[in-house]
Design a protein around this motif. Structure first.
Motif: not given
Length: 207
Positions: A26-28, A98, A24, A30, A102, A91-92, A19-21
């Motif tokens: 910009e993910g929280k 988020g 990515a 990452w 991804y 989150l997520f 997942l992007n969080d």
């Protein structure tokens, strides 16, 4: 690293929480995994393993975390520390950046997306075991995030259910090197049948 002769008809890749969080820029989360993720080249290895599996008709099972929504955990009698953190930081989040896949790891029609897991096991309260059994899979290659939480718990649960388990040390990450060491060097050998790396898995699946 260990090289294992996988029977592709009996093998599946479990891709946990892509997942992007987590992944990515910009993910929280990452920033918390970036140092370890870059050291192991995580964002290159995950797509490499997934694309290799697809090319050789090894099924890929997406094992996503439950997407956050307001009030999700309000009725829980015993939310765990991770769930409290998810709630605090949203989150997520469902229908938000988020909680989206991804982009390099979006599911394709040939992949299986299982029911979202609530805590750290991809098996508990989901349909993952049934999906694997229906495909005749009894060897699982577990990749994704985080090494010492959802990867470790999902992989341990798989072992308890009688699956052959492979951990891939450079296809996961954690918040610190110490947590990675605990996951792979201290805890992993107590339950995993194979502890290996991306290069070895790709070679085994394609030869």
């Amino acid at each position: 690293m260990t090289v294992y002769d996988y029977d592709r008809r009996r093998t599946g890749v479990l891709l946990v929480d892509p997942l992007n969080d987590f992944l990515a820029d910009e993910g929280k989360l990452w920033p918390r995994i970036a140092e370890v993720a870059r050291e192991v080249d995580l964002r290159a290895h995950l797509p490499e393993l997934v694309s290799t599996a697809r090319e050789v008709d090894v099924p890929v099972f997406y094992v996503p975390h439950h997407r956050w929504t307001p009030g999700l955990y309000d009725s829980f009698s015993h939310p765990n520390p991770s769930q409290r953190s998810v709630d605090k930081h949203q989150l997520f989040a469902q229908d938000a950046f988020g909680g989206d896949w991804y982009p390099p790891l979006r599911p394709e029609p040939s992949d299986t997306v299982v029911v979202q897991h609530w805590a750290q096991s991809g098996f508990a309260n989901t349909d993952l075991e049934m999906r694997l059994r229906q495909r005749g899979v009894d060897h699982v290659i577990v990749i994704g995030l985080l090494a010492n939480t959802c990867i470790e718990t999902t992989a341990k649960y798989a072992m308890e259910l009688g699956f052959h388990v492979s951990l891939v040390t450079d296809a996961t990450a954690a918040f610190s090197r110490e947590l990675m060491r605990a996951a792979h060097e201290l805890n992993g050998p107590t339950y995993a049948h194979v502890i290996t790396d991306t290069k070895s898995v790709v070679a085994a699946l394609t030869t």
